[in-house]
Design a protein around this motif. Structure first.
Motif, PDB file in Angstrom:
ATOM      1  N   ARG A  29       0.838  -1.195   0.000  1.00 11.43           N
ATOM      2  CA  ARG A  29       0.000   0.000   0.000  1.00 11.43           C
ATOM      3  C   ARG A  29       0.877   1.251   0.000  1.00 11.43           C
ATOM      4  NH1 ARG A  29      -5.229   0.419   1.815  1.00 11.43           N
ATOM      5  NH2 ARG A  29      -5.014  -1.622   2.835  1.00 11.43           N
ATOM      6  N   GLY A  30       0.577   2.178  -0.906  1.00  5.90           N
ATOM      7  CA  GLY A  30       1.323   3.419  -0.990  1.00  5.90           C
ATOM      8  C   GLY A  30       2.628   3.329  -1.750  1.00  5.90           C
ATOM      9  N   GLY A  31       2.972   2.155  -2.253  1.00  5.06           N
ATOM     10  CA  GLY A  31       4.213   1.987  -3.001  1.00  5.06           C
ATOM     11  C   GLY A  31       4.045   2.307  -4.476  1.00  5.06           C
ATOM     12  N   THR A  32       5.170   2.512  -5.137  1.00  2.00           N
ATOM     13  CA  THR A  32       5.177   2.725  -6.582  1.00  2.00           C
ATOM     14  C   THR A  32       6.159   1.756  -7.215  1.00  2.00           C
ATOM     15  OG1 THR A  32       4.650   5.082  -6.392  1.00  2.00           O
ATOM     16  CG2 THR A  32       5.644   4.360  -8.452  1.00  2.00           C
ATOM     17  N   VAL A  33       5.678   0.985  -8.177  1.00  4.35           N
ATOM     18  CA  VAL A  33       6.537   0.079  -8.923  1.00  4.35           C
ATOM     19  C   VAL A  33       6.558   0.511 -10.382  1.00  4.35           C
ATOM     20  CG1 VAL A  33       4.681  -1.608  -9.376  1.00  4.35           C
ATOM     21  CG2 VAL A  33       7.074  -2.333  -9.476  1.00  4.35           C
ATOM     22  N   ALA A  34       7.746   0.524 -10.966  1.00  3.42           N
ATOM     23  CA  ALA A  34       7.913   0.802 -12.393  1.00  3.42           C
ATOM     24  C   ALA A  34       8.078  -0.520 -13.123  1.00  3.42           C
ATOM     25  CB  ALA A  34       9.127   1.691 -12.624  1.00  3.42           C
ATOM     26  N   VAL A  35       7.160  -0.794 -14.034  1.00  4.60           N
ATOM     27  CA  VAL A  35       7.233  -2.009 -14.855  1.00  4.60           C
ATOM     28  C   VAL A  35       7.973  -1.639 -16.138  1.00  4.60           C
ATOM     29  CG1 VAL A  35       5.941  -3.828 -16.003  1.00  4.60           C
ATOM     30  CG2 VAL A  35       5.088  -2.862 -13.858  1.00  4.60           C
ATOM     31  N   LEU A 189       3.447   1.923 -12.644  1.00  2.00           N
ATOM     32  CA  LEU A 189       3.865   2.761 -13.760  1.00  2.00           C
ATOM     33  C   LEU A 189       4.544   1.907 -14.818  1.00  2.00           C
ATOM     34  CD1 LEU A 189       4.620   5.540 -15.102  1.00  2.00           C
ATOM     35  CD2 LEU A 189       6.696   5.477 -13.684  1.00  2.00           C
ATOM     36  N   VAL A 190       3.952   1.822 -15.995  1.00  2.00           N
ATOM     37  CA  VAL A 190       4.606   1.217 -17.149  1.00  2.00           C
ATOM     38  C   VAL A 190       5.299   2.341 -17.903  1.00  2.00           C
ATOM     39  CG1 VAL A 190       4.173   0.214 -19.425  1.00  2.00           C
ATOM     40  CG2 VAL A 190       3.143  -0.809 -17.403  1.00  2.00           C
ATOM     41  N   GLU A 191       6.596   2.188 -18.137  1.00  2.00           N
ATOM     42  CA  GLU A 191       7.340   3.321 -18.679  1.00  2.00           C
ATOM     43  C   GLU A 191       8.582   2.865 -19.441  1.00  2.00           C
ATOM     44  OE1 GLU A 191       8.011   6.374 -20.114  1.00  2.00           O
ATOM     45  OE2 GLU A 191       6.481   6.829 -18.613  1.00  2.00           O
ATOM     46  N   GLN A 192       8.846   3.548 -20.562  1.00  2.00           N
ATOM     47  CA  GLN A 192      10.066   3.324 -21.324  1.00  2.00           C
ATOM     48  C   GLN A 192      11.169   4.302 -20.917  1.00  2.00           C
ATOM     49  OE1 GLN A 192      10.897   1.057 -23.482  1.00  2.00           O
ATOM     50  NE2 GLN A 192       9.023   0.167 -24.302  1.00  2.00           N
ATOM     51  N   ASN A 193      10.765   5.440 -20.351  1.00  2.00           N
ATOM     52  CA  ASN A 193      11.730   6.449 -19.944  1.00  2.00           C
ATOM     53  C   ASN A 193      12.326   6.032 -18.601  1.00  2.00           C
ATOM     54  OD1 ASN A 193      12.899   8.812 -18.717  1.00  2.00           O
ATOM     55  ND2 ASN A 193      11.777  10.073 -20.186  1.00  2.00           N
ATOM     56  N   LEU A 194      13.542   5.470 -18.651  1.00  2.00           N
ATOM     57  CA  LEU A 194      14.148   4.910 -17.447  1.00  2.00           C
ATOM     58  C   LEU A 194      14.402   5.991 -16.402  1.00  2.00           C
ATOM     59  CD1 LEU A 194      15.222   2.370 -16.081  1.00  2.00           C
ATOM     60  CD2 LEU A 194      17.443   2.824 -17.155  1.00  2.00           C
ATOM     61  N   GLY A 195      14.810   7.183 -16.848  1.00  2.00           N
ATOM     62  CA  GLY A 195      15.058   8.259 -15.906  1.00  2.00           C
ATOM     63  C   GLY A 195      13.817   8.621 -15.116  1.00  2.00           C
ATOM     64  N   LEU A 196      12.681   8.743 -15.808  1.00  2.00           N
ATOM     65  CA  LEU A 196      11.423   9.036 -15.123  1.00  2.00           C
ATOM     66  C   LEU A 196      11.073   7.912 -14.157  1.00  2.00           C
ATOM     67  CD1 LEU A 196       8.780  10.606 -14.670  1.00  2.00           C
ATOM     68  CD2 LEU A 196       7.839   9.412 -16.666  1.00  2.00           C
ATOM     69  N   ALA A 197      11.169   6.678 -14.635  1.00  2.00           N
ATOM     70  CA  ALA A 197      10.783   5.536 -13.814  1.00  2.00           C
ATOM     71  C   ALA A 197      11.588   5.487 -12.518  1.00  2.00           C
ATOM     72  CB  ALA A 197      10.958   4.240 -14.601  1.00  2.00           C
ATOM     73  N   LEU A 198      12.901   5.646 -12.623  1.00  2.00           N
ATOM     74  CA  LEU A 198      13.748   5.544 -11.437  1.00  2.00           C
ATOM     75  C   LEU A 198      13.582   6.734 -10.506  1.00  2.00           C
ATOM     76  CD1 LEU A 198      17.049   4.095 -12.965  1.00  2.00           C
ATOM     77  CD2 LEU A 198      15.192   2.869 -11.819  1.00  2.00           C
ATOM     78  N   SER A 199      13.072   7.842 -11.042  1.00  2.00           N
ATOM     79  CA  SER A 199      12.915   9.042 -10.205  1.00  2.00           C
ATOM     80  C   SER A 199      11.633   9.027  -9.382  1.00  2.00           C
ATOM     81  CB  SER A 199      12.947  10.304 -11.076  1.00  2.00           C
ATOM     82  OG  SER A 199      11.744  10.468 -11.803  1.00  2.00           O
ATOM     83  N   VAL A 200      10.681   8.171  -9.729  1.00  2.00           N
ATOM     84  CA  VAL A 200       9.393   8.194  -9.024  1.00  2.00           C
ATOM     85  C   VAL A 200       9.079   6.896  -8.286  1.00  2.00           C
ATOM     86  CG1 VAL A 200       8.439   9.866 -10.654  1.00  2.00           C
ATOM     87  CG2 VAL A 200       8.022   7.425 -11.025  1.00  2.00           C
ATOM     88  N   ALA A 201       9.696   5.796  -8.663  1.00  2.00           N
ATOM     89  CA  ALA A 201       9.343   4.488  -8.100  1.00  2.00           C
ATOM     90  C   ALA A 201      10.308   4.078  -6.995  1.00  2.00           C
ATOM     91  CB  ALA A 201       9.324   3.426  -9.203  1.00  2.00           C
ATOM     92  N   GLN A 202       9.831   3.179  -6.141  1.00  2.00           N
ATOM     93  CA  GLN A 202      10.710   2.570  -5.137  1.00  2.00           C
ATOM     94  C   GLN A 202      11.273   1.235  -5.608  1.00  2.00           C
ATOM     95  OE1 GLN A 202       7.233   3.296  -3.716  1.00  2.00           O
ATOM     96  NE2 GLN A 202       8.064   5.362  -3.838  1.00  2.00           N
ATOM     97  N   GLN A 203      10.564   0.590  -6.534  1.00  2.00           N
ATOM     98  CA  GLN A 203      11.034  -0.691  -7.032  1.00  2.00           C
ATOM     99  C   GLN A 203      10.745  -0.817  -8.514  1.00  2.00           C
ATOM    100  OE1 GLN A 203       8.534  -4.245  -5.928  1.00  2.00           O
ATOM    101  NE2 GLN A 203       7.582  -2.805  -4.498  1.00  2.00           N
ATOM    102  N   VAL A 204      11.496  -1.697  -9.159  1.00  2.00           N
ATOM    103  CA  VAL A 204      11.284  -1.968 -10.577  1.00  2.00           C
ATOM    104  C   VAL A 204      10.958  -3.444 -10.754  1.00  2.00           C
ATOM    105  CG1 VAL A 204      12.837  -0.128 -11.325  1.00  2.00           C
ATOM    106  CG2 VAL A 204      13.733  -2.441 -11.061  1.00  2.00           C
ATOM    107  N   ALA A 205      10.168  -3.721 -11.799  1.00  2.00           N
ATOM    108  CA  ALA A 205       9.860  -5.083 -12.220  1.00  2.00           C
ATOM    109  C   ALA A 205      10.069  -5.134 -13.725  1.00  2.00           C
ATOM    110  CB  ALA A 205       8.427  -5.462 -11.851  1.00  2.00           C
TER     111      ALA A 205
END
Length: 235
Positions: A29-35, A189-205
């Protein structure tokens, strides 16, 4: 503690073909994951299946313990899931005000009101009388985000929100995602922009061929260029 979003063995596709081959994903809950992943690996299909646009062949999706896999889109929305789709899907003939009015129908259900959203996205307030087809790409993206937030979702799905946008607008999108996350919303968050993804998420998948093959904290992934090259083909 059980995860707020739990995806287990999710298989789906189109016309009998398999795109997702058994996806597993947990998010607190409250987390952000970048796919993340290259084109065609199933990222958009994952978002579409969770939201109900695509019916799963099998598997489970629970939000706060409630099973939503295979439910209708309206049922999933009432369970607290909102989506910012790829391509924005703004209605060309409708004004910004009309988009917001439609999204606001029904009793107030949470903190994201029209006034609060226009405070977060002031450009929309300046464009209330403009039609969807009179907006720039960045303005359309902000409208798509506003429309989703007015549903007061507990889980927000964003599919390629930076696609086709200028760097300054991408930065603004990042600010908005960080703000809604800071307010306790859970975000995929599904994203191709790696910089954006890493700047907003706590984890990546990271997805490959319809499966999540790598999960890591953003800080760890950012510090491992070999993993980024192997999984995404980028430095």
């Amino acid at each position: 503690m059980k995860p707020f979003l739990s995806v287990r063995g999710l298989r789906s596709g189109y016309a009998g073909g398999v795109v997702l081959g058994g996806v597993d994903l947990d998010l607190e809950r409250g987390g952000t994951v970048a796919v993340l992943g290259r084109n065609g690996v199933g990222k958009t299909t994952l978002i579409s299946t969770v939201m109900g646009f695509v019916r799963p062949y099998e598997g489970s999706v629970t939000v706060d313990g409630r099973e939503i896999a295979g439910a209708r889109v309206d049922v999933i929305a009432r369970a607290g899931v909102g989506v910012v789709p790829q391509g924005r899907r703004v209605f060309a003939p409708l004004t910004v005000a009309e988009h917001l009015a439609i999204a606001s129908r029904g009793p107030a259900r949470g903190p994201w009101t029209r006034a609060r959203i226009l405070d977060l996205l002031p450009r929309l307030g300046e464009r209330l009388g403009h039609r969807g087809d009179e907006l720039s790409g960045g303005e359309q993206q902000m409208l798509a985000i506003a429309r989703a937030l007015l549903g007061n979702p507990r889980l927000l799905l964003l599919d390629e929100p930076s696609d086709g946008l200028a760097p300054a607008i991408v930065s603004h999108v990042g600010e908005v995602i960080r703000e809604v996350s800071a307010q306790g919303m859970t975000v995929v968050l599904v994203e191709q922009n790696l910089g954006l993804a890493l700047s907003v998420a706590q984890q990546v998948a990271v997805m490959q061929k319809g499966l999540i093959v790598h999960q890591a904290a953003c800080a760890d992934f950012a510090s491992r260029p070999d993993d980024r090259r192997r999984l995404l083909g980028v430095d």
